[in-house]
Design a protein around this motif. Structure first.
Motif, PDB file in Angstrom:
ATOM      1  N   HIS A  99      10.178  22.054   9.171  1.00 13.57           N
ATOM      2  CA  HIS A  99       9.136  21.802   8.506  1.00 13.57           C
ATOM      3  C   HIS A  99       8.245  20.395   8.463  1.00 13.57           C
ATOM      4  O   HIS A  99       9.035  19.658   8.640  1.00 13.57           O
ATOM      5  CB  HIS A  99       9.234  22.001   6.849  1.00 13.57           C
ATOM      6  CG  HIS A  99       9.720  23.457   6.614  1.00 13.57           C
ATOM      7  ND1 HIS A  99      10.071  23.919   5.258  1.00 13.57           N
ATOM      8  CD2 HIS A  99       9.996  24.583   7.294  1.00 13.57           C
ATOM      9  CE1 HIS A  99      10.320  25.262   5.244  1.00 13.57           C
ATOM     10  NE2 HIS A  99      10.344  25.486   6.394  1.00 13.57           N
ATOM     11  N   ARG A 100       6.994  20.567   8.389  1.00 10.28           N
ATOM     12  CA  ARG A 100       6.277  19.110   8.378  1.00 10.28           C
ATOM     13  C   ARG A 100       6.394  18.410   7.056  1.00 10.28           C
ATOM     14  O   ARG A 100       6.388  19.022   5.995  1.00 10.28           O
ATOM     15  CB  ARG A 100       4.915  19.435   8.620  1.00 10.28           C
ATOM     16  CG  ARG A 100       4.441  19.796  10.244  1.00 10.28           C
ATOM     17  CD  ARG A 100       2.998  20.453  10.100  1.00 10.28           C
ATOM     18  NE  ARG A 100       2.531  20.770  11.513  1.00 10.28           N
ATOM     19  CZ  ARG A 100       3.004  22.012  12.012  1.00 10.28           C
ATOM     20  NH1 ARG A 100       3.730  22.858  11.432  1.00 10.28           N
ATOM     21  NH2 ARG A 100       2.731  22.194  13.266  1.00 10.28           N
ATOM     22  N   CYS A 101       6.620  17.200   7.101  1.00  9.81           N
ATOM     23  CA  CYS A 101       6.340  16.567   5.676  1.00  9.81           C
ATOM     24  C   CYS A 101       5.419  15.189   5.663  1.00  9.81           C
ATOM     25  O   CYS A 101       5.399  14.924   6.775  1.00  9.81           O
ATOM     26  CB  CYS A 101       7.694  16.293   5.162  1.00  9.81           C
ATOM     27  SG  CYS A 101       8.780  15.145   5.941  1.00  9.81           S
ATOM     28  N   MET A 106       0.844  -1.168  -0.200  1.00 10.90           N
ATOM     29  CA  MET A 106       0.072  -0.080   0.109  1.00 10.90           C
ATOM     30  C   MET A 106       1.028   1.250  -0.040  1.00 10.90           C
ATOM     31  O   MET A 106       0.796   1.800  -0.809  1.00 10.90           O
ATOM     32  CB  MET A 106      -0.965  -0.078   1.212  1.00 10.90           C
ATOM     33  CG  MET A 106      -2.166   0.632   1.004  1.00 10.90           C
ATOM     34  SD  MET A 106      -3.660   0.305   2.273  1.00 10.90           S
ATOM     35  CE  MET A 106      -4.266  -1.141   1.339  1.00 10.90           C
ATOM     36  N   SER A 107       1.683   1.512   1.141  1.00 15.54           N
ATOM     37  CA  SER A 107       2.419   2.574   1.091  1.00 15.54           C
ATOM     38  C   SER A 107       3.915   2.073   1.018  1.00 15.54           C
ATOM     39  O   SER A 107       4.839   2.825   1.445  1.00 15.54           O
ATOM     40  CB  SER A 107       2.274   3.471   2.532  1.00 15.54           C
ATOM     41  OG  SER A 107       2.636   2.614   3.498  1.00 15.54           O
ATOM     42  N   THR A 108       3.878   1.208   0.167  1.00 13.44           N
ATOM     43  CA  THR A 108       5.282   0.684  -0.049  1.00 13.44           C
ATOM     44  C   THR A 108       6.249   1.461  -1.094  1.00 13.44           C
ATOM     45  O   THR A 108       7.294   1.165  -1.116  1.00 13.44           O
ATOM     46  CB  THR A 108       5.151  -0.903  -0.338  1.00 13.44           C
ATOM     47  OG1 THR A 108       4.241  -0.983  -1.470  1.00 13.44           O
ATOM     48  CG2 THR A 108       4.801  -1.752   0.724  1.00 13.44           C
ATOM     49  N   THR A 109       5.418   2.242  -1.733  1.00 16.66           N
ATOM     50  CA  THR A 109       6.040   3.139  -2.809  1.00 16.66           C
ATOM     51  C   THR A 109       6.636   4.376  -2.191  1.00 16.66           C
ATOM     52  O   THR A 109       5.979   5.228  -1.553  1.00 16.66           O
ATOM     53  CB  THR A 109       5.197   3.634  -3.786  1.00 16.66           C
ATOM     54  OG1 THR A 109       3.744   4.181  -3.114  1.00 16.66           O
ATOM     55  CG2 THR A 109       4.736   2.530  -4.696  1.00 16.66           C
ATOM     56  N   PRO A 110       8.209   4.513  -2.027  1.00 14.16           N
ATOM     57  CA  PRO A 110       8.503   5.608  -1.505  1.00 14.16           C
ATOM     58  C   PRO A 110       8.376   6.863  -2.185  1.00 14.16           C
ATOM     59  O   PRO A 110       9.357   7.320  -2.829  1.00 14.16           O
ATOM     60  CB  PRO A 110      10.037   5.060  -1.465  1.00 14.16           C
ATOM     61  CG  PRO A 110      10.361   4.054  -2.581  1.00 14.16           C
ATOM     62  CD  PRO A 110       8.996   3.821  -2.873  1.00 14.16           C
ATOM     63  N   THR A 111       7.332   7.519  -2.092  1.00  9.94           N
ATOM     64  CA  THR A 111       6.988   8.841  -2.714  1.00  9.94           C
ATOM     65  C   THR A 111       7.696   9.852  -2.061  1.00  9.94           C
ATOM     66  O   THR A 111       8.047   9.890  -0.938  1.00  9.94           O
ATOM     67  CB  THR A 111       5.635   9.102  -2.918  1.00  9.94           C
ATOM     68  OG1 THR A 111       5.037   9.120  -1.627  1.00  9.94           O
ATOM     69  CG2 THR A 111       4.982   8.094  -3.938  1.00  9.94           C
ATOM     70  N   LYS A 112       8.106  11.107  -2.947  1.00 12.76           N
ATOM     71  CA  LYS A 112       8.583  12.261  -2.417  1.00 12.76           C
ATOM     72  C   LYS A 112       7.815  12.752  -1.271  1.00 12.76           C
ATOM     73  O   LYS A 112       6.596  12.887  -1.506  1.00 12.76           O
ATOM     74  CB  LYS A 112       8.948  13.326  -3.771  1.00 12.76           C
ATOM     75  CG  LYS A 112       9.183  14.549  -3.029  1.00 12.76           C
ATOM     76  CD  LYS A 112       9.151  15.484  -4.406  1.00 12.76           C
ATOM     77  CE  LYS A 112       8.888  16.800  -4.394  1.00 12.76           C
ATOM     78  NZ  LYS A 112       7.913  17.505  -5.184  1.00 12.76           N
ATOM     79  N   PRO A 113       8.383  13.059   0.010  1.00 15.94           N
ATOM     80  CA  PRO A 113       7.391  13.600   0.921  1.00 15.94           C
ATOM     81  C   PRO A 113       7.159  14.953   0.476  1.00 15.94           C
ATOM     82  O   PRO A 113       7.919  15.665  -0.381  1.00 15.94           O
ATOM     83  CB  PRO A 113       8.599  13.702   1.973  1.00 15.94           C
ATOM     84  CG  PRO A 113       9.942  13.782   1.170  1.00 15.94           C
ATOM     85  CD  PRO A 113       9.967  12.773   0.084  1.00 15.94           C
ATOM     86  N   LEU A 114       6.054  15.373   0.951  1.00 15.25           N
ATOM     87  CA  LEU A 114       5.122  16.648   0.509  1.00 15.25           C
ATOM     88  C   LEU A 114       5.317  17.416   1.629  1.00 15.25           C
ATOM     89  O   LEU A 114       5.177  17.197   2.897  1.00 15.25           O
ATOM     90  CB  LEU A 114       3.874  16.119   0.310  1.00 15.25           C
ATOM     91  CG  LEU A 114       3.700  14.926  -0.965  1.00 15.25           C
ATOM     92  CD1 LEU A 114       2.104  14.514  -0.968  1.00 15.25           C
ATOM     93  CD2 LEU A 114       3.591  16.045  -2.148  1.00 15.25           C
ATOM     94  N   ARG A 115       5.362  18.784   1.239  1.00 11.39           N
ATOM     95  CA  ARG A 115       4.969  19.877   2.306  1.00 11.39           C
ATOM     96  C   ARG A 115       3.825  20.301   2.297  1.00 11.39           C
ATOM     97  O   ARG A 115       2.790  19.943   1.688  1.00 11.39           O
ATOM     98  CB  ARG A 115       6.075  20.979   1.839  1.00 11.39           C
ATOM     99  CG  ARG A 115       7.413  20.834   2.018  1.00 11.39           C
ATOM    100  CD  ARG A 115       8.354  21.838   1.505  1.00 11.39           C
ATOM    101  NE  ARG A 115       7.874  22.096   0.082  1.00 11.39           N
ATOM    102  CZ  ARG A 115       8.398  23.034  -0.740  1.00 11.39           C
ATOM    103  NH1 ARG A 115       9.005  24.012  -0.038  1.00 11.39           N
ATOM    104  NH2 ARG A 115       8.120  23.224  -1.863  1.00 11.39           N
ATOM    105  N   ILE A 116       3.504  20.961   3.514  1.00  6.96           N
ATOM    106  CA  ILE A 116       2.174  21.236   3.880  1.00  6.96           C
ATOM    107  C   ILE A 116       1.245  22.013   3.111  1.00  6.96           C
ATOM    108  O   ILE A 116       0.103  21.603   2.772  1.00  6.96           O
ATOM    109  CB  ILE A 116       1.882  21.929   5.298  1.00  6.96           C
ATOM    110  CG1 ILE A 116       0.713  21.782   5.783  1.00  6.96           C
ATOM    111  CG2 ILE A 116       2.675  23.349   5.456  1.00  6.96           C
ATOM    112  CD1 ILE A 116       0.712  22.201   7.268  1.00  6.96           C
ATOM    113  N   GLY A 117       1.934  23.049   2.356  1.00  5.93           N
ATOM    114  CA  GLY A 117       1.205  23.723   1.294  1.00  5.93           C
ATOM    115  C   GLY A 117       0.656  22.796   0.082  1.00  5.93           C
ATOM    116  O   GLY A 117      -0.325  23.012  -0.470  1.00  5.93           O
TER     117      GLY A 117
END
Lengths: 147, 147
Positions: free
Chosen positions: A45-47, A1-12
């Motif tokens: 920063h949150r990610c 499910m979340s096994t794909t290491p996607t680029k972390p997103l920022r809050i905006g």
DNA sequence: CTGCTACCTTACGTTTACGTAAACTTCTGA
DNA sequence: TCAGAAGTTTACGTAAACGTAAGGTAGCAG
């Protein structure tokens, strides 16, 4: 499910994806609906992962579609939490009886949600059919006007 | 207003019938969602017909089921208002072109409502099917646990 | 390194939809 | 007729869910 290491997103970015604002996401974190992602150090920063994004989307959906308060949403989402917890515990080959307990608990929470959703749907269908009836009535009167 | 001369209701009765409070009904009147029933003189008790009750019920339903603000509800209910106006004008054998105009306008408002309702229903159905899928997935895992 | 932009924290402000209290009046059953 | 319940007006209070502003910081492009 979340096994794909996607680029972390920022809050905006997350906010824009969901059609909301950073403030709202921080607020959800503030009241405990979202975990303070990744044991962030003060000021950093949150990610967010896409799993996090899904959770926020789910919160907003329950809030909007079922008209729940955030506190009620919080209660309902215990099911998600249980499943998440389960995934962690399963990695440690936990006691099968414990796994069963968690699964059955999640099942209960999901049943609750389903009941709410179905009740709502029935009410909406009722409203819809009344509207259709009204429309038909008006059409009929328009027809009579032509005669 | 309605052709059935039912016993007029007082605000407390109406509130209880609808599972709300007198304050709420007065508030709806205050913001123009309900007409100040029957040109009441200052200080006299409000009284309501069952048509009035239906209107309040409709307001609450749109508010709850569609998650609209009272201002938005107000806008949507122009359809009801148009129909009410129509009934008054029809008694005076108004110009048929005018009647047609009112009817067609109401038709438009009802179409708006229907669109909202259907959109909501689709979203709910989507949520429902996701929940069912989750439930199935959990059942499956419980089954595997037995094996 | 520099500068810019997005983010962080803190804290007070805002809107919607009523709740609640006070002081008084209208209704209704006995 | 008259007491008590329910209603009326006026006005201030409130909870939820953010909005917004201020003053500072992180992170990346060049």
């Amino acid at each position: 499910m979340s096994t794909t290491p996607t680029k972390p997103l920022r809050i905006g970015e997350v906010a824009e994806m969901l059609g909301t604002t950073p403030r709202t996401i921080r607020y959800y974190e503030e009241i405990g609906l979202l975990p303070d992602a990744q044991e962030r150090e003060q000021g950093k920063h949150r990610c967010y992962t896409d799993t996090d994004v899904e959770r926020v989307r789910e919160i907003m959906r329950l809030r909007d579609l079922l008209g729940l308060t955030l506190e009620e949403v919080s209660a309902l989402l215990e099911a998600e939490d249980a499943r998440a917890q389960l995934r962690r515990e399963i990695r440690e080959t936990e006691d099968p009886a414990e796994i069963r307990r968690i699964l059955e608990q999640a099942l209960g929470h999901i049943a609750n949600q389903l009941e709410l959703v179905r009740h709502r749907r029935r009410e909406l269908e009722q409203l819809e059919s009344e509207l259709v009836a009204k429309r038909r009535s008006i059409h009929k009167r328009l027809g009579e006007l032509d005669a």
